[in-house]
Design an enzyme around this catalytic site. Sequence first.
Site, PDB file in Angstrom:
ATOM      1  N   ARG A   1       0.659  -1.504   0.147  1.00  0.00           N
ATOM      2  CA  ARG A   1       0.198   0.035   0.026  1.00  0.00           C
ATOM      3  C   ARG A   1       0.857   1.157  -0.157  1.00  0.00           C
ATOM      4  NH1 ARG A   1      -3.748  -2.995   3.515  1.00  0.00           N
ATOM      5  NH2 ARG A   1      -2.075  -3.262   4.912  1.00  0.00           N
TER       6      ARG A   1
ATOM      7  N   ARG B   1      10.702  -0.198   9.143  1.00  0.00           N
ATOM      8  CA  ARG B   1      11.305  -0.471  10.475  1.00  0.00           C
ATOM      9  C   ARG B   1      12.612  -0.596  10.350  1.00  0.00           C
ATOM     10  NH1 ARG B   1       6.670   0.768  11.658  1.00  0.00           N
ATOM     11  NH2 ARG B   1       5.159  -0.543  12.890  1.00  0.00           N
TER      12      ARG B   1
ATOM     13  N   GLU C   1      14.671   2.338  19.112  1.00  0.00           N
ATOM     14  CA  GLU C   1      13.890   3.619  19.245  1.00  0.00           C
ATOM     15  C   GLU C   1      13.576   4.069  20.751  1.00  0.00           C
ATOM     16  OE1 GLU C   1      10.951   3.645  16.273  1.00  0.00           O
ATOM     17  OE2 GLU C   1      12.248   3.366  14.566  1.00  0.00           O
TER      18      GLU C   1
ATOM     19  N   HIS D   1      10.521   8.541  13.880  1.00  0.00           N
ATOM     20  CA  HIS D   1       9.420   7.574  13.567  1.00  0.00           C
ATOM     21  C   HIS D   1       8.201   8.435  13.346  1.00  0.00           C
ATOM     22  CE1 HIS D   1       8.090   3.223  13.768  1.00  0.00           C
ATOM     23  NE2 HIS D   1       7.321   3.968  13.225  1.00  0.00           N
ATOM     24  N   ILE D   2       8.277   9.423  12.549  1.00  0.00           N
ATOM     25  CA  ILE D   2       7.159  10.304  12.400  1.00  0.00           C
ATOM     26  C   ILE D   2       6.179  10.059  11.238  1.00  0.00           C
ATOM     27  CG2 ILE D   2       7.989  12.214  13.952  1.00  0.00           C
ATOM     28  CD1 ILE D   2       8.350  13.076  10.441  1.00  0.00           C
ATOM     29  N   GLY D   3       6.441   9.044  10.473  1.00  0.00           N
ATOM     30  CA  GLY D   3       5.802   8.674   9.414  1.00  0.00           C
ATOM     31  C   GLY D   3       4.523   8.900   9.015  1.00  0.00           C
TER      32      GLY D   3
HETATM   33  C1  DGY Z   1       2.810   2.115  11.585  1.00  0.00           C
HETATM   34  O1  DGY Z   1       1.661   2.405  11.718  1.00  0.00           O
HETATM   35  O2  DGY Z   1       3.215   0.993  11.700  1.00  0.00           O
HETATM   36  C2  DGY Z   1       3.892   3.154  11.737  1.00  0.00           C
HETATM   37  O3  DGY Z   1       5.146   2.886  11.935  1.00  0.00           O
HETATM   38  C3  DGY Z   1       3.289   4.537  12.951  1.00  0.00           C
HETATM   39  O4  DGY Z   1       2.256   5.032  12.313  1.00  0.00           O
END
Ligand code: DGY
Length: 326
Positions: free
Chosen positions: A159, A239, A268, A287-289
């Site tokens: 996705r 990750r 992290e 880790h702010i994706g």
């Molecule tokens: C996830 O949802 O897996 C992300 O790493 C955090 O939103």
Amino acid sequence: MPKPKVLVTRKFFDEAIDLIKTVADVEIYPSEEDPIPREVLLDKVQDIDGLLPMLTDRVDQTLLDRGKRLKVVSNYAVGYNNIDVNEATKHGVMVTNTPDVLTDTTADCAFMLLMAISRRLVEVDKFVREGKWVKAWGPKMLLGSDITGKTLGIIGLGRIGKAVVPRAKGFNMKILYHNRNPDPEAEKLGVEYRSMDEILAESDYISLHVPLNDNTKHLIGKPELKKMKKTAYLINTSRGPVVDENALTKALKENRIAGAGLDVLYEEPTNPKNPLLKLDNVIVAPHIGSATIETRLAMAMKAATNLTAALKGEQPPDLLNPEVLW
Ligand code: DGY
């Protein structure tokens, strides 16, 4: 009949809590930043029917053994490497995640890192702020790399990987991808399949979009980094352990690749002394994706919807282990 009990392991969105409260009594671990201590979680799980954990909470056999009443674990993330899903299935516990709502936001983050590292955004900002801009504009000052027309290699055309495609198309990039199997939608998307070795050798930018599991741990290590172009950049929003961080640090230090944009790290939070943080040719984000107001709220509503459905005896929309219902 008493209401079921739910534990949410971090301060959370009121809208989502209100939804959960329509079917359950809710306890919220009252911390914004610190994860719930493991012992506290192991103690509280004995008494709850539903758990809404963060990606920082490990849901493993020990926890599941204690959670005798547990019916559902509704992860607040799309990635679920923090949960032993097989073990949950054995314990008859439903596991859900939060797909779709964070796809675009995470793809934005990958492209943001790609642009930022190739044009050295953090480095040039620091340059100005630290008073290093003392000479006039010059033809070779702080040169970066073009994006337009370059080749992007997407490893993991799921996705989020697919959502990176239109962003890259906006820059007329040639787009390659690698999956375990070629994707039937690839032609329609305008992306070309390559083997792992080919994608490493041909790409100017490589963006990682695979889940973390036994097959993808250290997917990018020393041998893979060696196969990349010296001018190529690595982007990771998946990750941390998908990349062998020691090998990457060495490759960046020795300029074997041009740079890296990382939203995720091996550990992290990372140790501030992590040698990676000393390098200019890397940009690191914590880790702010998916970290936008809209997306984090949408994820919260999804997690709450999955949890309430399970507690009502319905099949949650994002059930990862439907075999648990057989
Ligand atoms: C996830 O949802 O897996 C992300 O790493 C955090 O939103």
